[in-house]
Scaffold this active site. Sequence first.
Site, mmCIF file in Angstrom:
data_model
loop_
_atom_site.group_PDB
_atom_site.id
_atom_site.type_symbol
_atom_site.label_atom_id
_atom_site.label_comp_id
_atom_site.label_asym_id
_atom_site.label_seq_id
_atom_site.Cartn_x
_atom_site.Cartn_y
_atom_site.Cartn_z
ATOM 1 N N TYR A 159 -1.263 -8.044 -9.450
ATOM 2 C CA TYR A 159 -1.070 -7.393 -8.145
ATOM 3 C C TYR A 159 0.416 -7.086 -7.914
ATOM 4 C CZ TYR A 159 -0.829 -6.954 -3.019
ATOM 5 O OH TYR A 159 -0.593 -6.507 -1.740
HETATM 6 N N1 LIG Z 1 -2.896 -8.555 3.661
HETATM 7 C C1 LIG Z 1 -1.752 -8.871 3.101
HETATM 8 O O1 LIG Z 1 -1.349 -10.069 3.012
HETATM 9 C C2 LIG Z 1 -0.823 -7.793 2.585
HETATM 10 C C3 LIG Z 1 0.508 -8.130 2.326
HETATM 11 C C4 LIG Z 1 1.376 -7.152 1.847
HETATM 12 C C5 LIG Z 1 0.911 -5.874 1.611
HETATM 13 N N2 LIG Z 1 -0.398 -5.564 1.862
HETATM 14 C C6 LIG Z 1 -0.833 -4.210 1.552
HETATM 15 O O2 LIG Z 1 -1.272 -3.585 2.740
HETATM 16 C C7 LIG Z 1 -2.290 -2.632 2.436
HETATM 17 C C8 LIG Z 1 -3.477 -2.833 3.371
HETATM 18 O O3 LIG Z 1 -3.985 -4.137 3.189
HETATM 19 P P1 LIG Z 1 -4.879 -4.879 4.290
HETATM 20 O O4 LIG Z 1 -4.340 -6.249 4.408
HETATM 21 O O5 LIG Z 1 -5.028 -4.033 5.485
HETATM 22 O O6 LIG Z 1 -6.253 -5.037 3.500
HETATM 23 P P2 LIG Z 1 -7.639 -4.259 3.626
HETATM 24 O O7 LIG Z 1 -8.121 -4.292 5.024
HETATM 25 O O8 LIG Z 1 -8.500 -4.845 2.555
HETATM 26 O O9 LIG Z 1 -7.249 -2.746 3.262
HETATM 27 C C9 LIG Z 1 -7.280 -2.248 1.959
HETATM 28 C C10 LIG Z 1 -7.637 -0.782 2.020
HETATM 29 O O10 LIG Z 1 -7.652 -0.250 0.683
HETATM 30 C C11 LIG Z 1 -8.858 0.529 0.551
HETATM 31 N N3 LIG Z 1 -9.262 0.677 -0.845
HETATM 32 C C12 LIG Z 1 -9.394 -0.295 -1.783
HETATM 33 N N4 LIG Z 1 -9.799 0.245 -2.949
HETATM 34 C C13 LIG Z 1 -9.911 1.587 -2.730
HETATM 35 C C14 LIG Z 1 -10.296 2.687 -3.540
HETATM 36 N N5 LIG Z 1 -10.643 2.520 -4.829
HETATM 37 N N6 LIG Z 1 -10.293 3.930 -3.007
HETATM 38 C C15 LIG Z 1 -9.947 4.121 -1.702
HETATM 39 N N7 LIG Z 1 -9.592 3.106 -0.882
HETATM 40 C C16 LIG Z 1 -9.577 1.862 -1.387
HETATM 41 C C17 LIG Z 1 -9.873 -0.265 1.350
HETATM 42 O O11 LIG Z 1 -11.020 0.524 1.569
HETATM 43 P P3 LIG Z 1 -12.520 -0.097 1.545
HETATM 44 O O12 LIG Z 1 -12.803 -0.499 2.971
HETATM 45 O O13 LIG Z 1 -13.357 1.032 1.068
HETATM 46 O O14 LIG Z 1 -12.514 -1.268 0.597
HETATM 47 C C18 LIG Z 1 -9.036 -0.535 2.594
HETATM 48 O O15 LIG Z 1 -9.006 0.611 3.410
HETATM 49 C C19 LIG Z 1 -2.623 -2.797 0.945
HETATM 50 O O16 LIG Z 1 -1.937 -1.811 0.214
HETATM 51 C C20 LIG Z 1 -2.034 -4.167 0.619
HETATM 52 O O17 LIG Z 1 -1.651 -4.255 -0.741
HETATM 53 C C21 LIG Z 1 -1.261 -6.487 2.367
#
Ligand SMILES: NC(=O)c1ccc[n+]([C@@H]2O[C@H](COP(=O)([O-])OP(=O)(O)OC[C@H]3O[C@@H](n4cnc5c(N)ncnc54)[C@H](OP(=O)(O)O)[C@@H]3O)[C@@H](O)[C@H]2O)c1
Length: 253
Positions: A159
């Site tokens: 990741y």
């Molecule tokens: N949560 C954390 O601790 C954290 C920390 C730092 C950075 N981030 C980053 O922040 C961003 C959002 O994360 P979040 O915490 O809000 O998690 P999340 O709610 O799981 O959001 C992830 C998003 O990615 C989409 N996605 C995954 N695979 C995909 C694909 N093949 N095609 C199109 N869409 C896809 C998901 O859509 P589906 O609903 O279809 O799965 C969802 O909309 C991510 O880039 C993550 O790496 C998160």
Amino acid sequence: MNDSLGSPQSVLVLGGSSEIARAVVRELVARRAQRVVLAGRPSAELEEAADEARSLGATDVATVTLEITDIDTIPALIDGVFQAHGDFDLVLMAVGILGDQSTDEADPVAAARVITTNFTGPAAACLAVAGRLRSQGHGTLAVLSTVAGERVRRANFVYGSSKAGLDGFCQGLGDSLVGSGAHLLIVRPGFVHTRMTTGMPAAPLSTTADQVAKVVVSGLEKKADVVWAPPPFRWLMVVMRHLPRVVWRRIPR
Ligand SMILES: NC(=O)c1ccc[n+]([C@@H]2O[C@H](COP(=O)([O-])OP(=O)(O)OC[C@H]3O[C@@H](n4cnc5c(N)ncnc54)[C@H](OP(=O)(O)O)[C@@H]3O)[C@@H](O)[C@H]2O)c1
């Protein structure tokens, strides 16, 4: 165009069901954003996100299908969204998956899937969006990176490296936009309590999607190049980046 107070009126989210993205949309609709287009895989969560934006006052809300690993479809998809909906003041790249380090590092195909989802696909989409923002002559591309990409750890290198790739790509892309009227904001959250981290023990300086959204909005207002959520991560990472490798490799999770 941003309104007279500098707040985006039109927002395109790539990864529209993301919990962090939803929090950003809530903040922006509260600040008068009217047009919200949510691109993502068709799901109840994507429709819920659209309903939420409508219920908060956005007047023009739509969803569009996006599968980020279908790389060949991405340029036409981005062009189609801009042609159908007009200019965007903000495009938020929120697509990402955490994967499972223990299985991914033993399975090259699974590891490549994480890297395609977090880096290759988003990089292609960011490039396509940057082209459109450059032609508009205005607008910000905000990209959800992570502190885990600032220095990649043994414990989550699949990741971490995928996000490090995207972060580095966006640093260069942001520099290429200087002078065009368009801007790129890199957002580096630490551990955020969302469905992505459900069931995991919270890391130090853990935060919420709502707090990340406030950092994003403040970064947009300041036209920052990079923001950290929570902000103290900026200084913590200065130290972390310089820890001796023998210490760094022992850091758990
Ligand atoms: N949560 C954390 O601790 C954290 C920390 C730092 C950075 N981030 C980053 O922040 C961003 C959002 O994360 P979040 O915490 O809000 O998690 P999340 O709610 O799981 O959001 C992830 C998003 O990615 C989409 N996605 C995954 N695979 C995909 C694909 N093949 N095609 C199109 N869409 C896809 C998901 O859509 P589906 O609903 O279809 O799965 C969802 O909309 C991510 O880039 C993550 O790496 C998160």
